[in-house]
Enzyme design. Structure first.
Site, PDB file in Angstrom:
ATOM      1  N   ARG A  37      24.317  94.464  39.157  1.00 44.39           N
ATOM      2  CA  ARG A  37      23.358  93.994  40.150  1.00 44.39           C
ATOM      3  C   ARG A  37      21.988  93.695  39.525  1.00 44.39           C
ATOM      4  NH1 ARG A  37      20.828  97.045  45.185  1.00 44.39           N
ATOM      5  NH2 ARG A  37      20.471  95.251  46.570  1.00 44.39           N
ATOM      6  N   HIS A  41      19.777  90.290  40.142  1.00 44.34           N
ATOM      7  CA  HIS A  41      18.422  90.305  40.713  1.00 44.34           C
ATOM      8  C   HIS A  41      17.362  89.848  39.719  1.00 44.34           C
ATOM      9  CE1 HIS A  41      18.988  92.873  44.584  1.00 44.34           C
ATOM     10  NE2 HIS A  41      19.955  92.009  44.425  1.00 44.34           N
ATOM     11  N   ASP A  42      17.648  89.914  38.427  1.00 44.40           N
ATOM     12  CA  ASP A  42      16.752  89.307  37.441  1.00 44.40           C
ATOM     13  C   ASP A  42      16.882  87.784  37.503  1.00 44.40           C
ATOM     14  OD1 ASP A  42      15.068  88.726  35.312  1.00 44.40           O
ATOM     15  OD2 ASP A  42      16.604  89.133  33.786  1.00 44.40           O
ATOM     16  N   VAL A  45      15.243  85.554  40.309  1.00 39.79           N
ATOM     17  CA  VAL A  45      13.783  85.510  40.427  1.00 39.79           C
ATOM     18  C   VAL A  45      13.208  84.939  39.140  1.00 39.79           C
ATOM     19  CG1 VAL A  45      11.707  86.837  40.932  1.00 39.79           C
ATOM     20  CG2 VAL A  45      13.909  87.545  41.908  1.00 39.79           C
ATOM     21  N   GLY A  47      14.603  82.994  37.017  1.00 38.03           N
ATOM     22  CA  GLY A  47      15.562  82.918  35.916  1.00 38.03           C
ATOM     23  C   GLY A  47      15.791  84.254  35.225  1.00 38.03           C
ATOM     24  N   SER A  51      12.296  89.782  34.025  1.00 34.63           N
ATOM     25  CA  SER A  51      11.119  90.033  34.881  1.00 34.63           C
ATOM     26  C   SER A  51      11.305  91.281  35.754  1.00 34.63           C
ATOM     27  CB  SER A  51      10.824  88.817  35.770  1.00 34.63           C
ATOM     28  OG  SER A  51      11.937  88.518  36.597  1.00 34.63           O
ATOM     29  N   ASN A  69      14.895  95.198  46.543  1.00 34.69           N
ATOM     30  CA  ASN A  69      14.989  96.087  45.368  1.00 34.69           C
ATOM     31  C   ASN A  69      14.536  97.513  45.626  1.00 34.69           C
ATOM     32  OD1 ASN A  69      15.964  94.071  43.673  1.00 34.69           O
ATOM     33  ND2 ASN A  69      13.915  93.404  43.037  1.00 34.69           N
ATOM     34  N   PRO A 139      18.803  87.077  48.315  1.00 37.06           N
ATOM     35  CA  PRO A 139      19.517  86.951  49.593  1.00 37.06           C
ATOM     36  C   PRO A 139      19.527  88.282  50.340  1.00 37.06           C
ATOM     37  CG  PRO A 139      21.081  87.030  47.765  1.00 37.06           C
ATOM     38  CD  PRO A 139      19.714  86.984  47.150  1.00 37.06           C
ATOM     39  N   HIS A 169      30.821  92.603  44.826  1.00 36.89           N
ATOM     40  CA  HIS A 169      30.853  93.719  45.779  1.00 36.89           C
ATOM     41  C   HIS A 169      32.215  94.431  45.792  1.00 36.89           C
ATOM     42  CE1 HIS A 169      27.140  92.275  48.281  1.00 36.89           C
ATOM     43  NE2 HIS A 169      26.834  92.646  47.055  1.00 36.89           N
TER      44      HIS A 169
HETATM   45  C1  HEM Z   1      25.634  86.830  48.295  1.00 35.96           C
HETATM   46  C2  HEM Z   1      24.524  87.446  48.563  1.00 35.96           C
HETATM   47  C3  HEM Z   1      24.331  88.918  48.324  1.00 35.96           C
HETATM   48  C4  HEM Z   1      23.764  89.797  49.188  1.00 35.96           C
HETATM   49  C5  HEM Z   1      23.192  89.468  50.548  1.00 35.96           C
HETATM   50  C6  HEM Z   1      23.813  91.090  48.569  1.00 35.96           C
HETATM   51  C7  HEM Z   1      23.300  92.255  49.134  1.00 35.96           C
HETATM   52  C8  HEM Z   1      23.500  93.526  48.624  1.00 35.96           C
HETATM   53  C9  HEM Z   1      23.090  94.718  49.299  1.00 35.96           C
HETATM   54  C10 HEM Z   1      22.329  94.768  50.609  1.00 35.96           C
HETATM   55  C11 HEM Z   1      23.494  95.759  48.537  1.00 35.96           C
HETATM   56  C12 HEM Z   1      23.345  97.245  48.847  1.00 35.96           C
HETATM   57  C13 HEM Z   1      21.929  97.683  48.713  1.00 35.96           C
HETATM   58  C14 HEM Z   1      21.700  99.078  49.191  1.00 35.96           C
HETATM   59  O1  HEM Z   1      22.424  99.560  50.075  1.00 35.96           O
HETATM   60  O2  HEM Z   1      20.747  99.710  48.696  1.00 35.96           O
HETATM   61  C15 HEM Z   1      24.156  95.217  47.375  1.00 35.96           C
HETATM   62  C16 HEM Z   1      24.724  95.971  46.391  1.00 35.96           C
HETATM   63  C17 HEM Z   1      25.357  95.432  45.300  1.00 35.96           C
HETATM   64  N1  HEM Z   1      25.412  94.103  44.955  1.00 35.96           N
HETATM   65 FE1  HEM Z   1      24.952  92.556  46.155  1.00 35.96          FE
HETATM   66  N2  HEM Z   1      24.421  90.994  47.353  1.00 35.96           N
HETATM   67  C18 HEM Z   1      24.744  89.681  47.153  1.00 35.96           C
HETATM   68  C19 HEM Z   1      25.323  89.170  46.020  1.00 35.96           C
HETATM   69  C20 HEM Z   1      25.640  89.889  44.901  1.00 35.96           C
HETATM   70  C21 HEM Z   1      26.027  89.319  43.636  1.00 35.96           C
HETATM   71  C22 HEM Z   1      26.046  87.831  43.321  1.00 35.96           C
HETATM   72  C23 HEM Z   1      26.307  90.364  42.796  1.00 35.96           C
HETATM   73  C24 HEM Z   1      26.765  90.338  41.369  1.00 35.96           C
HETATM   74  C25 HEM Z   1      27.479  89.373  40.829  1.00 35.96           C
HETATM   75  C26 HEM Z   1      26.106  91.570  43.550  1.00 35.96           C
HETATM   76  C27 HEM Z   1      26.341  92.834  43.083  1.00 35.96           C
HETATM   77  C28 HEM Z   1      26.101  93.984  43.793  1.00 35.96           C
HETATM   78  C29 HEM Z   1      26.553  95.294  43.367  1.00 35.96           C
HETATM   79  C30 HEM Z   1      27.414  95.581  42.149  1.00 35.96           C
HETATM   80  C31 HEM Z   1      26.069  96.209  44.317  1.00 35.96           C
HETATM   81  C32 HEM Z   1      26.271  97.733  44.301  1.00 35.96           C
HETATM   82  C33 HEM Z   1      25.182  98.356  43.468  1.00 35.96           C
HETATM   83  C34 HEM Z   1      25.249  99.861  43.336  1.00 35.96           C
HETATM   84  O3  HEM Z   1      26.170 100.504  43.829  1.00 35.96           O
HETATM   85  O4  HEM Z   1      24.298 100.410  42.733  1.00 35.96           O
HETATM   86  N3  HEM Z   1      25.675  91.250  44.808  1.00 35.96           N
HETATM   87  N4  HEM Z   1      24.137  93.847  47.461  1.00 35.96           N
HETATM   88 CA   LIG Z   2      13.777  87.056  36.388  1.00 30.57          CA
END
Ligand code: HEM
Ligand SMILES: [Ca+2]
Ligand SMILES: [Ca+2]
Length: 293
Positions: A37, A41-42, A45, A47, A51, A69, A139, A169
């Site tokens: 993640r 997130h880098d 924002v 590129g 950052s 974040n 997003p 996810h």
């Molecule tokens: C499509 C739009 C996306 C949205 C709206 C989104 C949103 C989120 C949210 C809300 C969380 C949980 C945050 C929390 O409860 O504190 C999360 C966790 C996570 N996201 Fe996304 N995400 C997106 C795309 C992605 C992408 C593209 C990746 C990686 C390729 C990714 C990887 C992850 C991972 C691995 C977690 C779990 C992190 C952990 O357990 O520490 N997400 N995301």
């Molecule tokens: Ca960046």
């Protein structure tokens, strides 16, 4: 960017990153998800320029405080460990923090049983960060499909990238406060699943209680997509990918064909990793990932 960027200057760099990532994931499986993640997130924002790793200064506020974040992204201590180990084996700081994030993301996915891909390298580190930009471009969990498609389009990523990368996810956890609205109010949700999630995410309180995105949060597999087909997506933005829209077919394809998801995920990770890198004499190689030199 090139996969061989560090071959001559420090051939030990990539094995060193892999070692530290493997140790961290062995200690806590969730760390693999957290590291994946961080790269995402880098890159979104300004590129993939490291950052996200900068702490606040008098001239900018850290992106760590942005809405998506704050109290959510984690793994910065592991990035510090990787940086220390890489600088030790290389003898001097030659590997950028931005490249460390890209390689750590790949090695995390591999450590959790997912696909491998060749990471392009040579990114340099930013000398600034923007909390306000992070607020506006990351997003959010409440987005519907058109909003998600548009959000990814702004980064040069298409619908296929959106669906493939959302497959990230398949690992990791989310907090109750993020998915509460969906499990109490959504109509495109399996009632049994909503009930299950409500048990650990009450209407009031329990904001930071954690739930997995799919039944196998420590395993990179296709369970995330299998779940979406059953209306068991955790976030509104997850279920949006399978809710009668134009991405339904692709979700079904990924749910049945791990190989197709594997190949697409690798391709889309490379594409995301290519967003606006600083190269050549731009930026710097930070000595400390948290601070500008
Ligand atoms: C499509 C739009 C996306 C949205 C709206 C989104 C949103 C989120 C949210 C809300 C969380 C949980 C945050 C929390 O409860 O504190 C999360 C966790 C996570 N996201 Fe996304 N995400 C997106 C795309 C992605 C992408 C593209 C990746 C990686 C390729 C990714 C990887 C992850 C991972 C691995 C977690 C779990 C992190 C952990 O357990 O520490 N997400 N995301
Ligand atoms: Ca960046
Ligand atoms: Ca999984």
């Amino acid at each position: 960017l090139s996969p061989n960027f560090y071959h001559n200057v420090c051939p030990q760099a990539l094995p060193a990153i892999k070692r530290v990532v493997e140790a961290a994931v062995h200690k806590e499986r969730r760390m693999g998800a957290s590291l994946l993640r961080l790269h995402f997130h880098d890159c979104f924002v300004n590129g993939c320029d490291g950052s996200l790793l900068l702490d606040s200064t008098s001239s900018f506020e850290t992106e760590k405080n942005a809405r998506g974040n704050l109290n959510s992204v984690r793994g910065f201590e592991v990035v510090d460990q990787i940086k220390a180990e890489v600088d030790r084996v290389c003898g001097r700081p030659v590997v950028s923090c931005a490249d460390i994030l890209a390689v750590a993301a790949r090695d995390s996915v591999v450590a959790l049983g997912g696909p491998i891909w060749k990471v392009r390298l040579g990114r340099r580190d930013s000398t600034t960060a923007s909390r306000t930009l992070a607020d506006s471009v990351l997003p959010s969990a409440s987005m519907d499909l058109p909003a998600l498609i548009n959000n990814f389009k702004n980064q040069g990523l298409n619908k296929r990238d959106l669906v493939a990368l959302s497959g990230g996810h398949t690992i990791g956890l989310s907090q109750c406060l993020i998915f509460r609205n969906r499990i109490y109010n959504a109509t495109n949700i399996d009632p049994a699943f909503a009930k299950e999630r409500r048990a650990t995410c009450p209407r009031t309180g329990g904001n930071t209680n954690l739930a997995p995105f799919d039944p196998t949060p420590a395993r990179f597999d296709t369970a995330y997509f299998k779940n979406l087909v059953k209306e068991r997506g955790l976030l509104t933005s997850d279920q949006a990918l399978f809710s009668g829209g134009s991405t339904d077919k692709l979700v079904e394809t990924y749910s049945k064909n791990p190989n197709v998801f594997w190949v697409d995920f690798g391709k889309s990770m490379i594409k995301m990793g290519n967003i606006k890198p600083l190269t050549g004499k731009q930026g710097q190689i930070r000595v400390n990932c948290r601070k500008v030199n």
